[in-house]
Write a protein that holds these residues in place. Sequence first.
Motif, PDB file in Angstrom:
ATOM      1  N   ILE A 348       0.778  -1.161  -0.081  1.00 35.05           N
ATOM      2  CA  ILE A 348       0.003  -0.048   0.116  1.00 35.05           C
ATOM      3  C   ILE A 348       0.862   1.233  -0.113  1.00 35.05           C
ATOM      4  O   ILE A 348       1.770   1.123   0.840  1.00 35.05           O
ATOM      5  CB  ILE A 348      -1.035  -0.012   1.240  1.00 35.05           C
ATOM      6  N   ILE A 349       0.562   2.322  -0.706  1.00 39.29           N
ATOM      7  CA  ILE A 349       1.291   3.490  -0.814  1.00 39.29           C
ATOM      8  C   ILE A 349       0.138   4.636  -0.366  1.00 39.29           C
ATOM      9  O   ILE A 349      -0.991   4.536  -0.709  1.00 39.29           O
ATOM     10  CB  ILE A 349       1.545   3.949  -2.084  1.00 39.29           C
ATOM     11  N   THR A 350       0.698   5.270   0.552  1.00 44.36           N
ATOM     12  CA  THR A 350      -0.202   6.409   1.082  1.00 44.36           C
ATOM     13  C   THR A 350       0.172   7.670   0.758  1.00 44.36           C
ATOM     14  O   THR A 350      -0.622   8.526   1.178  1.00 44.36           O
ATOM     15  CB  THR A 350      -0.303   6.093   2.744  1.00 44.36           C
ATOM     16  N   ASN A 351       1.137   7.980   0.093  1.00 41.03           N
ATOM     17  CA  ASN A 351       1.703   9.236  -0.467  1.00 41.03           C
ATOM     18  C   ASN A 351       0.518   9.588  -1.583  1.00 41.03           C
ATOM     19  O   ASN A 351      -0.165   8.948  -2.135  1.00 41.03           O
ATOM     20  CB  ASN A 351       2.913   9.059  -1.086  1.00 41.03           C
ATOM     21  N   ASP A 352       0.338  11.077  -1.700  1.00 39.65           N
ATOM     22  CA  ASP A 352      -0.298  11.392  -2.855  1.00 39.65           C
ATOM     23  C   ASP A 352       0.298  10.756  -4.034  1.00 39.65           C
ATOM     24  O   ASP A 352       1.231  10.934  -4.492  1.00 39.65           O
ATOM     25  CB  ASP A 352       0.015  13.177  -2.914  1.00 39.65           C
ATOM     26  N   PRO A 353      -0.765  10.480  -4.781  1.00 35.53           N
ATOM     27  CA  PRO A 353      -0.543   9.964  -6.243  1.00 35.53           C
ATOM     28  C   PRO A 353       0.175  10.660  -7.416  1.00 35.53           C
ATOM     29  O   PRO A 353       0.261  10.386  -8.250  1.00 35.53           O
ATOM     30  CB  PRO A 353      -1.531   9.102  -6.590  1.00 35.53           C
ATOM     31  N   ARG A 354      -0.187  12.103  -7.112  1.00 35.98           N
ATOM     32  CA  ARG A 354       0.434  13.064  -7.977  1.00 35.98           C
ATOM     33  C   ARG A 354      -0.218  12.846  -9.440  1.00 35.98           C
ATOM     34  O   ARG A 354       0.349  12.828 -10.326  1.00 35.98           O
ATOM     35  CB  ARG A 354       2.037  12.691  -8.201  1.00 35.98           C
ATOM     36  N   PHE A 355      -1.688  13.234  -9.331  1.00 30.67           N
ATOM     37  CA  PHE A 355      -2.354  13.405 -10.500  1.00 30.67           C
ATOM     38  C   PHE A 355      -1.952  14.590 -11.413  1.00 30.67           C
ATOM     39  O   PHE A 355      -1.085  15.761 -10.528  1.00 30.67           O
ATOM     40  CB  PHE A 355      -3.907  13.541 -10.414  1.00 30.67           C
ATOM     41  N   ILE A 356      -2.211  14.734 -12.602  1.00 27.92           N
ATOM     42  CA  ILE A 356      -1.415  15.965 -13.299  1.00 27.92           C
ATOM     43  C   ILE A 356      -2.158  17.085 -12.928  1.00 27.92           C
ATOM     44  O   ILE A 356      -1.650  18.288 -12.605  1.00 27.92           O
ATOM     45  CB  ILE A 356      -1.505  15.817 -14.867  1.00 27.92           C
ATOM     46  N   ASP A 357      -3.819  16.869 -12.732  1.00 18.64           N
ATOM     47  CA  ASP A 357      -4.265  18.269 -12.601  1.00 18.64           C
ATOM     48  C   ASP A 357      -5.823  17.703 -12.084  1.00 18.64           C
ATOM     49  O   ASP A 357      -6.670  17.899 -12.988  1.00 18.64           O
ATOM     50  CB  ASP A 357      -4.471  19.274 -13.491  1.00 18.64           C
TER      51      ASP A 357
END
Length: 408
Positions: A348-357
């Motif tokens: 599991i990744i709990t960091n922000d997934p970093r969507f483009i916008d």
Amino acid sequence: MKYILLIFGVFLLVRLEVVFGIDRYVSLNGTNDAANQYSTWAGAATSIQSAVDIASCGETVWVSNGTYYLTNQVSITNAVIVRSLSGRYSDAVVNGNYPHVTSRCFSLKHPGAVLDGFTITNGSAQSTNKNARGGGGVLIEAGTLRNCLVTGNTTTNVGAGVHALGAKSMVSNCDIIGNAIMTRPYVEGGGAKIEAGAQMWNCRVMFNRQTDLAKGGSYGAGVVVEGGSLLCNSVIASNVLPTNINPNFAGGVYLKMNGVARNCLVIGNGAFSGGGIGIVNGGLVENCTVSGNTAGYVGAGVYVSWNKQVAWVCNTISFPDEICSSGGTLYATNCCAAVTNGVIGTGIITNDPRFIDAALGNFRLAKDSPCINAGVNQEWMQNNTDIEGNPRIDQKSGKVDLGCYESE
């Protein structure tokens, strides 16, 4: 030599069938030339059902531009293609004429039946039996619905827009928008219900809802996926059940009895519980992006309800929406999400997934996203694509990304 002649004879028969197959025509300006079986535009039928009834297997019924008001549903019971002349659904409108006519617009009952390129509106499926066939716009017991806009239809049981059931039923490249559940207890599928092995591919299911905002008992404002059916490569957005009334469940996608949601973008949906995806009696969520959904009680993202239920979520982004359960068990594998009670998680990744916008609706992954190459490769991904038609597994790394978009 006799085998060569036999093969040539079979080819000739097939070729003759293709050459001499007769198309049928429908036009509001037709003259209803039944004697010549509606075989010219000048003698076209003014009723779609009239032309469908005369057509033989393998023939096409061409429907000219205009709005066709029904007096009963159009039933397609053999391998006939019913197609709008321009191919644009805005040009050919089929209006079910509700409330003057209280039946659906179309019924498909043959694996070779195809309905292609129409706006289908103002149909209604009404029954007090929750197990009855639904589909205010279209009921598919076998056949294909494609390239259509299904909008403004209603139901009192299941599938306000579309009800597709059985492994020989397919919905593809359709917009299912603005249909409504007419509330009474246990109504399912504001946009569509697919069950018993039916499939839905490359569709947009949006702005479907419940008509009475003061009542509960509705399930799946967007799509209900039941009994091993598959929802794939589709956008499920802005479908809403009242978020303050129990038991309004599953705003976007309602998975039940091992339904599967794959490569889907699930955004902006809402319900009392299970705002994005709600699961009962087993379900599988693979490579979906779930974001910006709301729940009045619990489970804005992916939510498993009821005790002793088991569901699986894999390679999925649910952010900032949580993945959770209130009694059942949810196995989350290689996901980017906040996981809470009832979830057994690995990778599991709990960091922000970093969507483009995300604010502008761009949920593709930025180049520095922790979700790139973070998934688990699966057999179905071979020769398959993401939601935009790109190869599902990155050609350089040989690994799959999380969510419905594969990064460049």
